[in-house]
Design a protein around this motif. Sequence first.
Motif, PDB file in Angstrom:
ATOM      1  N   GLY A 427       0.762  -1.133  -0.083  1.00  0.00           N
ATOM      2  CA  GLY A 427      -0.023   0.164   0.017  1.00  0.00           C
ATOM      3  C   GLY A 427       1.058   1.335   0.065  1.00  0.00           C
ATOM      4  O   GLY A 427       0.192   2.349   0.044  1.00  0.00           O
ATOM      5  N   THR A 428       2.340   1.088  -0.209  1.00  0.00           N
ATOM      6  CA  THR A 428       3.050   2.132  -0.224  1.00  0.00           C
ATOM      7  C   THR A 428       3.707   2.492  -1.504  1.00  0.00           C
ATOM      8  O   THR A 428       3.534   1.468  -2.313  1.00  0.00           O
ATOM      9  N   LEU A 429       4.313   3.641  -1.801  1.00  0.00           N
ATOM     10  CA  LEU A 429       5.191   3.691  -3.123  1.00  0.00           C
ATOM     11  C   LEU A 429       6.143   2.790  -3.267  1.00  0.00           C
ATOM     12  O   LEU A 429       6.574   2.688  -4.468  1.00  0.00           O
ATOM     13  N   PHE A 430       6.818   2.435  -2.119  1.00  0.00           N
ATOM     14  CA  PHE A 430       7.792   1.505  -2.084  1.00  0.00           C
ATOM     15  C   PHE A 430       7.581   0.187  -3.056  1.00  0.00           C
ATOM     16  O   PHE A 430       8.629  -0.321  -3.553  1.00  0.00           O
ATOM     17  N   ILE A 431       6.320  -0.299  -2.508  1.00  0.00           N
ATOM     18  CA  ILE A 431       6.224  -1.657  -3.145  1.00  0.00           C
ATOM     19  C   ILE A 431       6.110  -1.599  -4.751  1.00  0.00           C
ATOM     20  O   ILE A 431       6.608  -2.323  -5.678  1.00  0.00           O
ATOM     21  N   LEU A 432       5.717  -0.395  -5.067  1.00  0.00           N
ATOM     22  CA  LEU A 432       5.584  -0.044  -6.802  1.00  0.00           C
ATOM     23  C   LEU A 432       6.997   0.274  -7.380  1.00  0.00           C
ATOM     24  O   LEU A 432       7.285  -0.120  -8.234  1.00  0.00           O
ATOM     25  N   PHE A 433       7.867   0.998  -6.354  1.00  0.00           N
ATOM     26  CA  PHE A 433       9.256   0.982  -6.685  1.00  0.00           C
ATOM     27  C   PHE A 433      10.046  -0.019  -6.894  1.00  0.00           C
ATOM     28  O   PHE A 433      10.712  -0.427  -7.776  1.00  0.00           O
ATOM     29  N   LEU A 434       9.665  -1.254  -5.856  1.00  0.00           N
ATOM     30  CA  LEU A 434      10.421  -2.583  -6.228  1.00  0.00           C
ATOM     31  C   LEU A 434       9.922  -3.258  -7.387  1.00  0.00           C
ATOM     32  O   LEU A 434      10.791  -4.000  -8.224  1.00  0.00           O
ATOM     33  N   ALA A 435       8.714  -3.238  -7.907  1.00  0.00           N
ATOM     34  CA  ALA A 435       8.219  -3.751  -8.549  1.00  0.00           C
ATOM     35  C   ALA A 435       8.487  -3.229 -10.033  1.00  0.00           C
ATOM     36  O   ALA A 435       9.016  -3.866 -10.962  1.00  0.00           O
ATOM     37  N   TYR A 436       8.841  -1.991 -10.033  1.00  0.00           N
ATOM     38  CA  TYR A 436       9.457  -1.432 -11.314  1.00  0.00           C
ATOM     39  C   TYR A 436      10.996  -1.840 -11.373  1.00  0.00           C
ATOM     40  O   TYR A 436      11.220  -1.980 -12.547  1.00  0.00           O
ATOM     41  N   LEU A 437      11.658  -1.885 -10.451  1.00  0.00           N
ATOM     42  CA  LEU A 437      13.182  -2.261 -10.426  1.00  0.00           C
ATOM     43  C   LEU A 437      13.007  -3.951 -10.953  1.00  0.00           C
ATOM     44  O   LEU A 437      13.782  -4.129 -11.968  1.00  0.00           O
ATOM     45  N   SER A 438      12.145  -4.477 -10.481  1.00  0.00           N
ATOM     46  CA  SER A 438      12.131  -5.900 -11.025  1.00  0.00           C
ATOM     47  C   SER A 438      11.658  -5.959 -12.384  1.00  0.00           C
ATOM     48  O   SER A 438      12.431  -6.821 -13.191  1.00  0.00           O
ATOM     49  N   CYS A 439      10.806  -5.127 -12.849  1.00  0.00           N
ATOM     50  CA  CYS A 439      10.122  -5.413 -14.233  1.00  0.00           C
ATOM     51  C   CYS A 439      11.231  -4.829 -15.334  1.00  0.00           C
ATOM     52  O   CYS A 439      11.278  -5.331 -16.381  1.00  0.00           O
ATOM     53  N   PHE A 440      11.845  -3.754 -14.689  1.00  0.00           N
ATOM     54  CA  PHE A 440      12.577  -3.041 -15.766  1.00  0.00           C
ATOM     55  C   PHE A 440      14.034  -3.173 -15.694  1.00  0.00           C
ATOM     56  O   PHE A 440      14.930  -2.373 -16.509  1.00  0.00           O
ATOM     57  N   LEU A 441      14.357  -4.127 -14.885  1.00  0.00           N
ATOM     58  CA  LEU A 441      16.106  -4.318 -14.717  1.00  0.00           C
ATOM     59  C   LEU A 441      16.603  -4.890 -16.093  1.00  0.00           C
ATOM     60  O   LEU A 441      17.701  -4.385 -16.358  1.00  0.00           O
ATOM     61  N   SER A 442      16.012  -5.801 -16.866  1.00  0.00           N
ATOM     62  CA  SER A 442      16.542  -6.166 -18.153  1.00  0.00           C
ATOM     63  C   SER A 442      16.461  -4.928 -19.119  1.00  0.00           C
ATOM     64  O   SER A 442      17.408  -4.892 -19.999  1.00  0.00           O
ATOM     65  N   VAL A 443      15.762  -3.986 -18.978  1.00  0.00           N
ATOM     66  CA  VAL A 443      15.374  -2.709 -20.125  1.00  0.00           C
ATOM     67  C   VAL A 443      16.794  -2.201 -20.056  1.00  0.00           C
ATOM     68  O   VAL A 443      17.560  -1.789 -21.008  1.00  0.00           O
ATOM     69  N   CYS A 444      17.134  -1.925 -18.561  1.00  0.00           N
ATOM     70  CA  CYS A 444      18.242  -0.868 -18.319  1.00  0.00           C
ATOM     71  C   CYS A 444      19.573  -1.617 -18.679  1.00  0.00           C
ATOM     72  O   CYS A 444      20.626  -1.103 -19.047  1.00  0.00           O
TER      73      CYS A 444
END
Length: 565
Positions: A427-444
Amino acid sequence: MIVSRTDSQLRWLSLLMFMLIALLSILPTLKLVMEALNKVDTGLNSPLVAMMTHPKTWTALSNTFYTSGIGTLIALVLGASFAFLVTLTNIRGRSIWVFLFMLPMMIPPQVTALSWIQLFGPASPILNTLGIAPPLGSPNPVYSAEGIAILLGIQSAPLVFLALRTQLLCLPIDLIEAARISSASQVRLWIDIIVPLTRSALVAGGALAFVSSIGNFGIPAMLGIPINYVVLPTLIYQQMAGFGPDTLSNVASLSMLISVLVLVGMLLQQWIQQRSQFALIGHSASSISFKLGIWRAITEALLFTILVLILVIPCIALIISSFVPALGVPLTADTFTINAYVEMLSRQGATLRAFSNSLTLAFSASIVLMFLCLPLGYLLTRAPLRTRVLLTSLIEVPYAMPGIVLSIAFILLFARPIPVLNISIYGTLFILFLAYLSCFLSVCLKPVYSAMSQLDKALEEAAQISGAGVFRRLIDIVLPLTAPAFFAGALLVFLISVNELTVSALLWSAGNETLGVLIFNLDESGDSVLASAISVLVVLLVVMIMACLSLLAPRLPKGIIPWHD
């Protein structure tokens, strides 16, 4: 002593990177599988069996295959036609065609859906302005299975275009010239050389389009939910909105079903590719160019017409919708208003919050991933082949996984407070932040790894002999030489994450909404004019970032920027 210190630094670095991959990739996937198999020993009463035997699941599965299948066919026709014409012929302004054709993929799916909704139907501002709107009460043709399929095809066509264009740029020009000297006709060149050499790229592009369509949430949600047409991602969304003791197990089971479909699609693609693959030597020094003669102007007019139909007119409809006082009102000098922009930017607190949240998440994810990819790319370039393949596959799993499935995995992982720390991030922004890191690690990571692979190791070896440790070599040698690739990777992550919806749809909470969620919620609540105003601003933001990346492209290795040769 020096060797011992270097080995120690490498070991610590490797351990940290493994923990990172475990946190972002392995743990969410394992948690999802464990939840899906929860109570499976109870047989027919287990949530997995209950969901697999429920009629709604099979209806959603059938609808998913129908829309994704037709969408893939449309993507193949559109993407392959543009790739062949733009890459192999002498049409003018190739880079502009490529840039424009890539735009539909970069524009968020919910914005694409909204622009087409505004284009058709009795309430269409553009049709009302032209005086050709259908009578009130007529159905909007976009709200249909075929409407979903067409938009999925347009959204996925750049994937086919990219996969095929990369292969076409590597075609050996010597082979074509030899065939021409042997008096081979144009038809024989296509049948005997070009089509066989690009068959695997067509298969890869088609598979990518199919997998992308299966996991797409924005388009089916905006076009399917209003008419109760359900596909697997929207069924998961609706299940999460309900309450019950087995909700998480049910959505985990549905997520597993989507994951299996994606996995089967990717394995099938690899199997077909291996049976029809030819080894090419990389980008040719000069590109192949078939002279179109008098057909060049006609071809350019045809490409222009297609782009106007799939890109320009929907965008114009979106812009017009944002300047009228209400949906269905024609745009005239008397009705023109910027109230929607004023309302959203100065009176609606949710807009500034959504912009702030999206920009904060996109910026922080880009910066953190940029720094994480420095040691990770370095270790990958020096790892044995099998280890490198394994680590790369693990890193790519969250990106290949549909966003809605990834969000379920993160909910399962962080629904309870973190052990030992006793801190809850749900329920915090931090869980979205971790999900973005997981999803876009290969893109970077991809541009960074590509740039590091081309580095001459002599400089680093000389520094190592002089006693420089791993961290010193990374900061003083590797980072300065590959800096443009880091910026390119970070900008790509920013571009994709700033208007992301699929992952955010289930992870956001009140006060933590993002731009993608804001547009989706505004349209769902009937505020289409306000949603159009925000969508126009998002499209402008996307175009500006893509233009920045294009300016950076000449300083980068070939292939890093998707729409640049």
